[in-house]
Scaffold this motif. Structure first.
Motif, PDB file in Angstrom:
ATOM      1  N   LYS A  88      -4.669   7.494  -8.247  1.00 54.41           N
ATOM      2  CA  LYS A  88      -4.218   8.522  -7.308  1.00 54.41           C
ATOM      3  C   LYS A  88      -5.396   9.203  -6.605  1.00 54.41           C
ATOM      4  O   LYS A  88      -5.252  10.250  -6.001  1.00 54.41           O
ATOM      5  CB  LYS A  88      -3.380   9.570  -8.042  1.00 54.41           C
ATOM      6  CG  LYS A  88      -2.080   9.036  -8.626  1.00 54.41           C
ATOM      7  CD  LYS A  88      -1.042   8.739  -7.534  1.00 54.41           C
ATOM      8  CE  LYS A  88      -0.941   7.276  -7.162  1.00 54.41           C
ATOM      9  NZ  LYS A  88       0.084   7.015  -6.131  1.00 54.41           N
ATOM     10  N   ARG A 103       2.314   1.906  -3.408  1.00 50.86           N
ATOM     11  CA  ARG A 103       1.338   2.461  -4.354  1.00 50.86           C
ATOM     12  C   ARG A 103       1.106   3.953  -4.124  1.00 50.86           C
ATOM     13  O   ARG A 103       0.747   4.674  -5.060  1.00 50.86           O
ATOM     14  CB  ARG A 103       0.031   1.676  -4.257  1.00 50.86           C
ATOM     15  CG  ARG A 103       0.123   0.313  -4.914  1.00 50.86           C
ATOM     16  CD  ARG A 103      -1.112  -0.519  -4.724  1.00 50.86           C
ATOM     17  NE  ARG A 103      -1.036  -1.729  -5.538  1.00 50.86           N
ATOM     18  CZ  ARG A 103      -1.775  -2.815  -5.330  1.00 50.86           C
ATOM     19  NH1 ARG A 103      -2.636  -2.840  -4.317  1.00 50.86           N
ATOM     20  NH2 ARG A 103      -1.643  -3.869  -6.113  1.00 50.86           N
ATOM     21  N   GLU A 104       1.304   4.397  -2.908  1.00 52.55           N
ATOM     22  CA  GLU A 104       1.189   5.835  -2.656  1.00 52.55           C
ATOM     23  C   GLU A 104       2.305   6.629  -3.337  1.00 52.55           C
ATOM     24  O   GLU A 104       2.134   7.807  -3.650  1.00 52.55           O
ATOM     25  CB  GLU A 104       1.232   6.117  -1.156  1.00 52.55           C
ATOM     26  CG  GLU A 104      -0.021   5.701  -0.401  1.00 52.55           C
ATOM     27  CD  GLU A 104       0.044   6.072   1.064  1.00 52.55           C
ATOM     28  OE1 GLU A 104      -1.024   6.348   1.650  1.00 52.55           O
ATOM     29  OE2 GLU A 104       1.165   6.095   1.625  1.00 52.55           O
ATOM     30  N   ASP A 143       0.828  -1.206   0.000  1.00 47.39           N
ATOM     31  CA  ASP A 143       0.000   0.000   0.000  1.00 47.39           C
ATOM     32  C   ASP A 143       0.863   1.257   0.000  1.00 47.39           C
ATOM     33  O   ASP A 143       0.584   2.221  -0.725  1.00 47.39           O
ATOM     34  CB  ASP A 143      -0.929   0.011   1.217  1.00 47.39           C
ATOM     35  CG  ASP A 143      -2.016  -1.057   1.124  1.00 47.39           C
ATOM     36  OD1 ASP A 143      -2.500  -1.305   0.004  1.00 47.39           O
ATOM     37  OD2 ASP A 143      -2.381  -1.623   2.158  1.00 47.39           O
ATOM     38  N   THR A 177      -0.738  10.690  -3.469  1.00 51.80           N
ATOM     39  CA  THR A 177       0.568  10.994  -2.888  1.00 51.80           C
ATOM     40  C   THR A 177       0.396  11.421  -1.433  1.00 51.80           C
ATOM     41  O   THR A 177      -0.457  12.258  -1.129  1.00 51.80           O
ATOM     42  CB  THR A 177       1.255  12.118  -3.675  1.00 51.80           C
ATOM     43  OG1 THR A 177       1.395  11.704  -5.034  1.00 51.80           O
ATOM     44  CG2 THR A 177       2.619  12.440  -3.085  1.00 51.80           C
ATOM     45  N   PRO A 178       1.161  10.842  -0.505  1.00 54.18           N
ATOM     46  CA  PRO A 178       1.009  11.187   0.911  1.00 54.18           C
ATOM     47  C   PRO A 178       1.211  12.684   1.146  1.00 54.18           C
ATOM     48  O   PRO A 178       2.100  13.295   0.538  1.00 54.18           O
ATOM     49  CB  PRO A 178       2.118  10.377   1.594  1.00 54.18           C
ATOM     50  CG  PRO A 178       2.418   9.261   0.646  1.00 54.18           C
ATOM     51  CD  PRO A 178       2.194   9.819  -0.722  1.00 54.18           C
ATOM     52  N   ARG A 233       5.671  13.450   3.249  1.00 50.99           N
ATOM     53  CA  ARG A 233       6.577  12.405   2.777  1.00 50.99           C
ATOM     54  C   ARG A 233       7.896  12.532   3.518  1.00 50.99           C
ATOM     55  O   ARG A 233       8.889  13.030   2.992  1.00 50.99           O
ATOM     56  CB  ARG A 233       6.780  12.514   1.271  1.00 50.99           C
ATOM     57  CG  ARG A 233       5.503  12.268   0.477  1.00 50.99           C
ATOM     58  CD  ARG A 233       5.747  12.355  -1.007  1.00 50.99           C
ATOM     59  NE  ARG A 233       6.661  11.339  -1.463  1.00 50.99           N
ATOM     60  CZ  ARG A 233       7.004  11.175  -2.739  1.00 50.99           C
ATOM     61  NH1 ARG A 233       6.500  11.967  -3.667  1.00 50.99           N
ATOM     62  NH2 ARG A 233       7.861  10.237  -3.091  1.00 50.99           N
ATOM     63  N   GLU A 277      -7.150   6.960  -1.353  1.00 52.09           N
ATOM     64  CA  GLU A 277      -6.219   6.175  -0.545  1.00 52.09           C
ATOM     65  C   GLU A 277      -4.798   6.145  -1.088  1.00 52.09           C
ATOM     66  O   GLU A 277      -3.837   6.266  -0.327  1.00 52.09           O
ATOM     67  CB  GLU A 277      -6.730   4.742  -0.384  1.00 52.09           C
ATOM     68  CG  GLU A 277      -5.822   3.915   0.523  1.00 52.09           C
ATOM     69  CD  GLU A 277      -6.351   2.513   0.781  1.00 52.09           C
ATOM     70  OE1 GLU A 277      -5.638   1.746   1.432  1.00 52.09           O
ATOM     71  OE2 GLU A 277      -7.475   2.200   0.335  1.00 52.09           O
ATOM     72  N   TYR A 278      -4.644   5.982  -2.386  1.00 52.04           N
ATOM     73  CA  TYR A 278      -3.300   5.876  -2.952  1.00 52.04           C
ATOM     74  C   TYR A 278      -2.786   7.190  -3.522  1.00 52.04           C
ATOM     75  O   TYR A 278      -1.800   7.207  -4.258  1.00 52.04           O
ATOM     76  CB  TYR A 278      -3.255   4.779  -4.013  1.00 52.04           C
ATOM     77  CG  TYR A 278      -3.426   3.386  -3.446  1.00 52.04           C
ATOM     78  CD1 TYR A 278      -2.846   3.040  -2.228  1.00 52.04           C
ATOM     79  CD2 TYR A 278      -4.166   2.419  -4.121  1.00 52.04           C
ATOM     80  CE1 TYR A 278      -3.005   1.773  -1.693  1.00 52.04           C
ATOM     81  CE2 TYR A 278      -4.321   1.133  -3.598  1.00 52.04           C
ATOM     82  CZ  TYR A 278      -3.745   0.822  -2.396  1.00 52.04           C
ATOM     83  OH  TYR A 278      -3.894  -0.442  -1.874  1.00 52.04           O
TER      84      TYR A 278
END
Length: 250
Positions: free
Chosen positions: A225, A89-90, A86, A231-232, A235, A228-229
């Motif tokens: 994108k 994937r982010e 997971d 970009t955090p 980071r 959930e996936y």
């Protein structure tokens, strides 16, 4: 097309073995680049929840390094626990596939049911969690640990191969499964031999993942994108990356 295959443990021998299986399954125009963490930056083998946490960090680190070098068209997490999937994937919009996920999907296409043959019995809980996560609780009719440690599969001896084959036969003939899923990337080179011996399709997640990632990349289908996936929002660098950066500016 370039696919980066990440072995989250530090075994160079196993990484080479997995890479060979992946390249055998890849199309001629697909370059498979196999990487693993340096000693100390990942677990020697992934056989516990603690190992899995370490492995997940190694997966994230490998993808960050690859992205910094220009990136790949797809990524494979080559451990049957799919550690860090997971989080990986982010980080990218390219396809990212775990070998457990890939193997179960391919096995479900070969017949109505499948069973899993893996390494140590203590890893069965994680395998069962993934069966539920991927929606295969009706298809998966059995899961067994062979008692063989992961690193014993770097160069599996005849006794180990015989033990794995016996469990595969049990899945096929006692549990009546239509296919067998091999529950460790280190078993990848045994797939053809076991399929011939057992008499039902035996699915290796490494080859399955190569096929799925290649197909997704050709289709232009990557990682969503949305939500959930995405970009955090924060980071933060891994601890060792921060330490390297700190020493460089000191």
């Amino acid at each position: 097309m370039r696919i980066t295959l990440i072995n989250p443990n530090t075994s160079r021998a196993m990484t080479a073995k997995i890479a060979a299986a992946a390249r055998e399954a890849a199309a001629p125009d697909v370059e498979v680049v196999a990487v693993c963490p340096a000693e100390g930056d990942g677990p020697a083998a992934i056989e516990s929840h603690l190992d899995e946490v370490h492995a997940a960090a190694a997966v994230v680190d490998a993808i960050r390094r690859d992205q910094a070098a220009g990136g790949s068209d797809g990524y494979i997490v080559a451990c049957f626990g799919d550690p860090g999937l997971d989080a990986a994937r982010e980080l990218v919009d390219a396809p990212v596939v775990g070998i457990a996920e890939a193997a179960m999907h391919v096995a479900a296409l070969t017949g109505r049911t499948f069973g899993i043959v893996t390494t140590l019995s203590r890893t069965l809980g994680r395998a069962e969690d993934l069966v539920l996560r991927y929606g295969f609780e009706r298809a998966c009719v059995a899961a067994y640990g062979t008692g063989i440690p992961v690193l014993d599969l770097e160069e599996a001896d005849p006794a180990a191969v015989e033990r794995i084959a016996a469990w595969c036969e049990r899945v096929a003939w006692e549990d009546r499964a239509d296919a067998v899923v091999l529950g460790c990337a280190g078993m990848a080179d045994l797939c053809a031999h076991l399929s011939e011996r057992v008499g039902v399709p035996v699915v290796d997640g490494v080859a399955a993942a190569v096929g799925l990632v290649s197909a997704m990349a050709r289709m232009g289908v990557g990682t969503s994108k949305r939500d959930e996936y995405a970009t955090p929002p924060h980071r933060e660098p891994l601890a060792r990356d921060a330490a390297v950066a700190g020493s460089a500016t000191a």
